[in-house]
Design a protein around this motif. Structure first.
Motif, short mmCIF file in Angstrom:
data_model
loop_
_atom_site.label_atom_id
_atom_site.label_comp_id
_atom_site.label_asym_id
_atom_site.label_seq_id
_atom_site.Cartn_x
_atom_site.Cartn_y
_atom_site.Cartn_z
N ALA A 32 0.81 -1.23 0.00
CA ALA A 32 0.00 0.00 0.00
C ALA A 32 0.83 1.27 0.00
CB ALA A 32 -0.95 -0.01 1.20
N SER A 33 2.09 1.16 0.38
CA SER A 33 2.95 2.35 0.42
C SER A 33 3.74 2.53 -0.87
CB SER A 33 3.92 2.24 1.61
OG SER A 33 4.48 0.94 1.66
N GLU A 34 3.52 1.66 -1.86
CA GLU A 34 4.28 1.76 -3.11
C GLU A 34 3.42 2.30 -4.25
OE1 GLU A 34 6.16 -1.98 -4.02
OE2 GLU A 34 7.42 -1.90 -2.22
N GLY A 123 -0.71 2.82 13.31
CA GLY A 123 0.25 3.93 13.38
C GLY A 123 1.54 3.63 12.64
N HIS A 124 2.58 4.41 12.95
CA HIS A 124 3.86 4.24 12.24
C HIS A 124 5.00 4.28 13.25
CE1 HIS A 124 7.25 5.45 9.53
NE2 HIS A 124 6.66 4.51 8.79
N LEU A 125 6.09 3.62 12.89
CA LEU A 125 7.27 3.58 13.78
C LEU A 125 7.66 4.98 14.25
CD1 LEU A 125 9.45 1.07 11.73
CD2 LEU A 125 8.61 0.69 14.06
N PHE A 173 -1.59 7.73 9.74
CA PHE A 173 -1.46 6.27 9.85
C PHE A 173 -0.57 5.69 8.77
CE2 PHE A 173 -4.98 7.41 7.09
CZ PHE A 173 -4.70 6.67 5.96
N SER A 174 -0.24 4.41 8.94
CA SER A 174 0.34 3.67 7.82
C SER A 174 -0.49 2.43 7.48
CB SER A 174 1.80 3.32 8.07
OG SER A 174 1.92 2.30 9.00
N ALA A 175 -1.42 2.08 8.33
CA ALA A 175 -2.27 0.93 8.01
C ALA A 175 -3.64 1.12 8.64
CB ALA A 175 -1.63 -0.37 8.50
N ALA A 201 1.11 10.67 5.18
CA ALA A 201 2.03 10.01 4.25
C ALA A 201 1.31 9.15 3.21
CB ALA A 201 3.03 9.16 5.02
N HIS A 202 0.38 8.32 3.67
CA HIS A 202 -0.25 7.39 2.72
C HIS A 202 -1.23 8.08 1.79
CE1 HIS A 202 0.79 3.10 3.41
NE2 HIS A 202 1.46 3.67 4.41
N ILE A 203 -1.76 9.22 2.18
CA ILE A 203 -2.89 9.77 1.43
C ILE A 203 -2.60 11.14 0.82
CG2 ILE A 203 -4.69 8.46 2.61
CD1 ILE A 203 -5.07 11.05 4.37
N HIS A 227 6.06 9.49 -2.43
CA HIS A 227 6.14 8.38 -3.38
C HIS A 227 4.98 7.40 -3.25
CE1 HIS A 227 8.50 7.75 0.30
NE2 HIS A 227 7.95 6.55 0.30
N LYS A 228 4.00 7.71 -2.42
CA LYS A 228 2.91 6.75 -2.23
C LYS A 228 1.77 7.15 -3.18
CE LYS A 228 4.25 5.38 2.43
NZ LYS A 228 5.13 6.34 3.13
N THR A 229 0.67 7.68 -2.66
CA THR A 229 -0.44 8.00 -3.57
C THR A 229 -0.17 9.23 -4.44
OG1 THR A 229 -1.53 9.01 -1.67
CG2 THR A 229 -2.32 6.84 -2.34
N ILE A 360 -3.05 -9.20 6.28
CA ILE A 360 -2.38 -8.75 5.07
C ILE A 360 -2.96 -7.38 4.70
CG2 ILE A 360 -1.61 -10.95 4.05
CD1 ILE A 360 -4.17 -11.02 2.39
N ARG A 361 -2.08 -6.52 4.17
CA ARG A 361 -2.48 -5.18 3.75
C ARG A 361 -2.31 -5.10 2.24
NH1 ARG A 361 1.17 0.14 5.04
NH2 ARG A 361 2.51 -1.08 3.68
N ALA A 362 -3.32 -4.58 1.56
CA ALA A 362 -3.23 -4.49 0.10
C ALA A 362 -3.68 -3.11 -0.34
CB ALA A 362 -4.11 -5.54 -0.55
N1 DSN Z 1 6.75 1.61 5.89
C1 DSN Z 1 5.78 2.36 5.13
C2 DSN Z 1 4.54 1.59 4.92
O1 DSN Z 1 4.65 0.54 4.33
O2 DSN Z 1 3.46 1.99 5.32
C3 DSN Z 1 5.52 3.68 5.69
O3 DSN Z 1 6.72 4.36 5.88
#
Ligand code: DSN
Length: 415
Positions: A32-34, A123-125, A173-175, A201-203, A227-229, A360-362
């Motif tokens: 989902a982050s790519e 959340g995220h690290l 968030f990240s997930a 970050a994700h959105i 580099h995500k969405t 799993i996250r997609a």
């Molecule tokens: N690690 C990334 C992700 O996959 O959500 C965010 O930095």
């Protein structure tokens, strides 16, 4: 993408580059982050700007020869202001985590208190995990999602904020598959006199296109990756008001980073220009439509989704109800053998290890970039379900793999 100069000096790296091009062309990227950046963004990122030192900011550098560096950084900043409507933008963070570091260092002192969404709740690290600098430098407490609904527990957030008295509340968030209610988080931050940093970050792309509500103008600071969405190449970004501009700029450089990666900033400038075109709004709308179609395929097949569905580019499947003996890691491995590349992910109330969790996250950002519509994405969802039901059945895996090959040929990439 022949990389002939690399091949001349380093065949091993040239082989790996060629292999990665083929891997991306011949598999379905659903992490989902790519995403797949455009050829134009890749060209800008792989440019001579990798040679240039430009510590400082446009018009105030510590090096000579920054005329063109100033030009691209100013373009990236102006375009980001147009995209997200921010008063002040810093495009130098090397990543989303570096952007978060820049904000923390701008207004917090070591030992200050941060309240953020727990990692296994989405959340995220960099929101304060003990293994991350944020968890080591700051005193961190978490809020969570409601175990029944899978949505952020905003009342719990308010109660924890009352007790913990944070200096900063982190949203984002990240997930997490739902829209964040930025105003509700801001109301809590106001009530306890804390800063609010929204990590989008994700959105970033969904917000830029207006598909999601924007935290810009609500939160004190908004951070993101590029580099995500948004498809603007690897990097990070900070958006804030004039009030915090100089604190943020000095926290990024010289506070947290040295020379900015000018080649990445060139990629950001190009990607932001692409995102300002009307086609990008259509792309972002399709990303969400595709994620909904993916989620529907899963639900129709009896899989449990965290929060029951999605408003975003991602769905999070909790395998424990439907497939109690299958771990996320095993599902990820079987899917990868068919050419479907996603990641195992922790889920709220995780009962397994983070290395081999229960979900799993997609995500659909990369599929949409190569032209997938809802019907084609739904078919991918059906293929994923077939693998999840029979992760060790070679005939199923062969069958799915053949169909993935067909889809990769139909929805071409980097031709
Ligand atoms: N690690 C990334 C992700 O996959 O959500 C965010 O930095």
């Amino acid at each position: 993408m022949e990389y002939e100069h690399v091949r001349d000096v380093d065949p091993a790296v040239a082989d790996a580059l060629a292999g990665e091009v083929e891997r991306q062309r011949d598999t379905l990227a659903m992490i989902a982050s790519e995403n797949h950046a455009s050829r134009a963004v890749l060209e800008a990122q792989g440019s001579v700007f990798t040679n240039k030192y430009a510590e400082g900011y446009p018009g105030a550098r510590y090096y000579a020869g920054c005329e063109y560096a100033d030009e691209i950084e100013s373009l990236a900043i102006e375009r980001a202001k147009d995209l997200w409507g921010a008063e002040h933008v810093n495009v130098q963070p090397h990543s989303g985590t570096q952007a978060n570091m820049g904000v923390y260092l701008a207004v917090l002192e070591p030992g200050d208190r941060i309240l953020s969404l727990e990692l296994e709740h989405g959340g995220h690290l960099s929101h304060g995990h003990p293994a991350n600098f944020a968890g080591k430098l700051f005193d961190v407490e978490h809020y969570r999602v409601d175990p029944e609904t899978g949505y952020v527990d905003y009342e719990g957030l308010a109660e924890t904020a009352d007790e913990f008295d944070p200096d900063m509340i982190v949203s984002g968030f990240s997930a997490y598959p739902r829209e964040v209610e930025w105003e509700r988080v801001q109301a809590v931050a106001d009530a306890v006199d804390a800063y609010h940093m929204a990590d989008m970050a994700h959105i970033t792309g969904l917000v830029a296109s207006g598909v999601h509500d924007s935290p810009v103008g609500v939160a004190d600071f908004v951070t993101g990756s590029t580099h995500k969405t948004i498809r603007a190449g690897r990097g990070g970004i900070i958006l804030t008001s004039e009030e915090h501009a100089s604190d943020v700029d000095s926290a990024v450089f010289p506070g947290a980073q040295g020379g900015p990666l000018m080649h990445n900033i060139a990629g950001k400038a190009v990607g932001f220009r692409e995102a300002l075109q009307p086609e990008f709004d259509e792309y972002a709308r399709q990303v969400v439509e595709n994620a909904k179609a993916l989620g529907e395929a899963f639900v129709d097949h009896g899989l449990s989704l965290v929060s029951g569905g999605t408003d975003t580019h991602l769905v999070l499947v909790d395998l424990r109800d439907s497939h109690p003996d299958l771990t996320g890691g095993d599902a990820e491995e079987s899917l990868e053998s068919t050419g479907i590349v996603l990641n195992a992910n922790t889920v709220p109330g995780e009962t397994r290890s983070a290395f081999n969790p229960s979900g799993i996250r997609a995500g659909t950002a990369a599929l949409t970039a190569r032209g997938f519509d809802a019907e084609a994405t739904r078919e991918v969802g059906d293929l994923i379900c077939r693998v999840v039901d029979a992760p060790d059945d070679e005939s199923v895996l062969d069958d799915v793999s053949a169909r993935v090959d067909d889809l990769c040929s139909e929805f071409t990439l980097y031709e």
